[in-house]
Design a protein around this motif. Structure first.
Motif, PDB file in Angstrom:
ATOM      1  N   THR A   1      42.042  47.418  46.539  1.00  0.00           N
ATOM      2  CA  THR A   1      41.365  48.622  46.005  1.00  0.00           C
ATOM      3  C   THR A   1      40.972  48.675  44.777  1.00  0.00           C
ATOM      4  N   PHE A   2      42.183  47.517  43.907  1.00  0.00           N
ATOM      5  CA  PHE A   2      41.513  47.268  42.230  1.00  0.00           C
ATOM      6  C   PHE A   2      40.291  45.964  42.056  1.00  0.00           C
ATOM      7  N   ILE A   3      39.852  46.136  43.125  1.00  0.00           N
ATOM      8  CA  ILE A   3      39.266  44.633  43.383  1.00  0.00           C
ATOM      9  C   ILE A   3      37.753  46.283  43.236  1.00  0.00           C
ATOM     10  N   TYR A   4      38.013  46.795  44.693  1.00  0.00           N
ATOM     11  CA  TYR A   4      36.823  47.301  45.152  1.00  0.00           C
ATOM     12  C   TYR A   4      36.394  48.455  43.599  1.00  0.00           C
ATOM     13  N   ILE A   5      37.588  48.817  42.988  1.00  0.00           N
ATOM     14  CA  ILE A   5      37.442  49.665  41.600  1.00  0.00           C
ATOM     15  C   ILE A   5      36.525  48.494  40.588  1.00  0.00           C
ATOM     16  N   GLN A   6      36.972  47.359  40.458  1.00  0.00           N
ATOM     17  CA  GLN A   6      36.660  46.978  39.535  1.00  0.00           C
ATOM     18  C   GLN A   6      35.076  46.248  40.344  1.00  0.00           C
ATOM     19  N   TYR A   7      34.401  46.247  41.102  1.00  0.00           N
ATOM     20  CA  TYR A   7      33.240  45.896  41.481  1.00  0.00           C
ATOM     21  C   TYR A   7      32.323  47.411  41.359  1.00  0.00           C
ATOM     22  N   LEU A   8      32.842  48.760  42.002  1.00  0.00           N
ATOM     23  CA  LEU A   8      32.431  49.479  41.131  1.00  0.00           C
ATOM     24  C   LEU A   8      31.907  50.085  39.817  1.00  0.00           C
ATOM     25  N   CYS A   9      32.916  50.005  39.712  1.00  0.00           N
ATOM     26  CA  CYS A   9      32.615  49.657  37.936  1.00  0.00           C
ATOM     27  C   CYS A   9      31.375  49.091  37.070  1.00  0.00           C
ATOM     28  N   SER A  10      31.393  47.485  37.236  1.00  0.00           N
ATOM     29  CA  SER A  10      30.662  47.361  37.543  1.00  0.00           C
ATOM     30  C   SER A  10      29.234  47.088  37.851  1.00  0.00           C
ATOM     31  N   ILE A  11      28.917  48.448  38.732  1.00  0.00           N
ATOM     32  CA  ILE A  11      27.563  47.963  39.356  1.00  0.00           C
ATOM     33  C   ILE A  11      27.336  49.236  38.868  1.00  0.00           C
ATOM     34  N   TYR A  12      28.376  49.925  37.443  1.00  0.00           N
ATOM     35  CA  TYR A  12      28.229  51.251  37.391  1.00  0.00           C
ATOM     36  C   TYR A  12      27.484  51.228  36.110  1.00  0.00           C
TER      37      TYR A  12
ATOM     38  N   ILE B   1      52.911  44.124  20.335  1.00  0.00           N
ATOM     39  CA  ILE B   1      53.488  44.757  21.841  1.00  0.00           C
ATOM     40  C   ILE B   1      52.317  44.931  21.899  1.00  0.00           C
ATOM     41  N   PHE B   2      51.450  45.873  22.041  1.00  0.00           N
ATOM     42  CA  PHE B   2      50.153  46.901  21.749  1.00  0.00           C
ATOM     43  C   PHE B   2      49.621  45.546  23.225  1.00  0.00           C
ATOM     44  N   ILE B   3      48.806  44.763  22.746  1.00  0.00           N
ATOM     45  CA  ILE B   3      48.066  43.844  23.028  1.00  0.00           C
ATOM     46  C   ILE B   3      49.294  42.797  24.470  1.00  0.00           C
ATOM     47  N   LEU B   4      50.727  43.183  25.098  1.00  0.00           N
ATOM     48  CA  LEU B   4      51.872  42.525  25.474  1.00  0.00           C
ATOM     49  C   LEU B   4      51.555  43.631  26.769  1.00  0.00           C
ATOM     50  N   PHE B   5      51.604  45.409  26.495  1.00  0.00           N
ATOM     51  CA  PHE B   5      52.157  46.040  27.033  1.00  0.00           C
ATOM     52  C   PHE B   5      50.624  46.641  28.163  1.00  0.00           C
ATOM     53  N   ALA B   6      48.932  45.989  27.712  1.00  0.00           N
ATOM     54  CA  ALA B   6      48.350  46.344  27.886  1.00  0.00           C
ATOM     55  C   ALA B   6      48.420  45.660  29.007  1.00  0.00           C
ATOM     56  N   ILE B   7      47.574  44.057  28.806  1.00  0.00           N
ATOM     57  CA  ILE B   7      48.251  42.976  29.716  1.00  0.00           C
ATOM     58  C   ILE B   7      49.257  43.597  31.281  1.00  0.00           C
ATOM     59  N   SER B   8      51.190  43.775  30.580  1.00  0.00           N
ATOM     60  CA  SER B   8      51.508  43.537  31.767  1.00  0.00           C
ATOM     61  C   SER B   8      51.148  45.268  32.919  1.00  0.00           C
ATOM     62  N   GLY B   9      50.399  46.429  32.212  1.00  0.00           N
ATOM     63  CA  GLY B   9      50.125  47.421  32.760  1.00  0.00           C
ATOM     64  C   GLY B   9      49.095  47.059  33.084  1.00  0.00           C
ATOM     65  N   LEU B  10      48.416  46.233  33.137  1.00  0.00           N
ATOM     66  CA  LEU B  10      46.932  46.475  34.148  1.00  0.00           C
ATOM     67  C   LEU B  10      47.393  45.039  34.997  1.00  0.00           C
ATOM     68  N   ALA B  11      48.524  45.058  34.630  1.00  0.00           N
ATOM     69  CA  ALA B  11      48.674  43.715  36.109  1.00  0.00           C
ATOM     70  C   ALA B  11      49.773  44.436  37.316  1.00  0.00           C
ATOM     71  N   ILE B  12      50.241  45.735  36.355  1.00  0.00           N
ATOM     72  CA  ILE B  12      51.043  45.782  37.765  1.00  0.00           C
ATOM     73  C   ILE B  12      50.360  46.667  37.864  1.00  0.00           C
ATOM     74  N   VAL B  13      49.391  47.855  37.325  1.00  0.00           N
ATOM     75  CA  VAL B  13      48.051  47.988  39.049  1.00  0.00           C
ATOM     76  C   VAL B  13      47.625  47.659  39.495  1.00  0.00           C
ATOM     77  N   ALA B  14      46.778  46.240  38.955  1.00  0.00           N
ATOM     78  CA  ALA B  14      46.613  45.260  39.924  1.00  0.00           C
ATOM     79  C   ALA B  14      47.638  44.739  41.534  1.00  0.00           C
ATOM     80  N   GLU B  15      48.505  44.767  41.035  1.00  0.00           N
ATOM     81  CA  GLU B  15      49.424  44.542  42.151  1.00  0.00           C
ATOM     82  C   GLU B  15      49.244  45.802  42.964  1.00  0.00           C
ATOM     83  N   THR B  16      49.854  47.071  42.262  1.00  0.00           N
ATOM     84  CA  THR B  16      50.372  47.590  43.386  1.00  0.00           C
ATOM     85  C   THR B  16      49.299  48.732  43.890  1.00  0.00           C
ATOM     86  N   MET B  17      48.095  48.431  43.287  1.00  0.00           N
ATOM     87  CA  MET B  17      46.825  48.711  44.064  1.00  0.00           C
ATOM     88  C   MET B  17      46.189  48.260  45.403  1.00  0.00           C
ATOM     89  N   GLY B  18      46.225  46.079  45.445  1.00  0.00           N
ATOM     90  CA  GLY B  18      46.141  45.521  45.794  1.00  0.00           C
ATOM     91  C   GLY B  18      44.747  45.522  45.698  1.00  0.00           C
TER      92      GLY B  18
END
Length: 104
Positions: free
Chosen positions: A59-70, A40-57
């Motif tokens: 911007t979420f990709i830019y945040i991913q790149y910034l985090c990977s660079i860091y 259940i925890f894994i399902l919530f984590a995956i669905s939560g990340l999917a919702i965040v990725a959808e709403t941010m569009g």
């Protein structure tokens, strides 16, 4: 990483103590409960990340790149850093043992 996987966590300790105090049946029920809770925890984590990725569009990709660079910068800086803290710890451990030996 293998050592971390081999060290029992709180769930294993809880299941072991429940099995020792309550028997096999209680340990089995607790094991099934922990597995279901993990899924259940894994399902919530995956669905939560999917919702965040959808709403941010994009911007979420830019945040991913910034985090990977860091993380890359952090890894490189750790690679080239000196081990001064570790050397200080080793010296203090040596001093501690010398003091015990000399009875200081």
């Amino acid at each position: 990483m293998i050592v971390v996987a081999l060290v029992p966590g709180p769930a294993v300790i809880t299941i072991t103590s429940a099995s020792l105090t309550g028997g096999f049946k209680r340990g089995l029920y607790l094991t099934i409960g922990v597995i279901i809770a993990d899924y259940i925890f894994i399902l919530f984590a995956i669905s939560g990340l999917a919702i965040v990725a959808e709403t941010m569009g994009t911007t979420f990709i830019y945040i991913q790149y910034l985090c990977s660079i860091y993380l890359i910068w952090f890894g490189i800086s750790l690679w080239f850093s000196s081990n001064t803290l570790q050397n200080k710890r080793q010296k203090s451990i040596v001093r501690y043992h010398v003091r015990i030996y000399v009875n200081y």
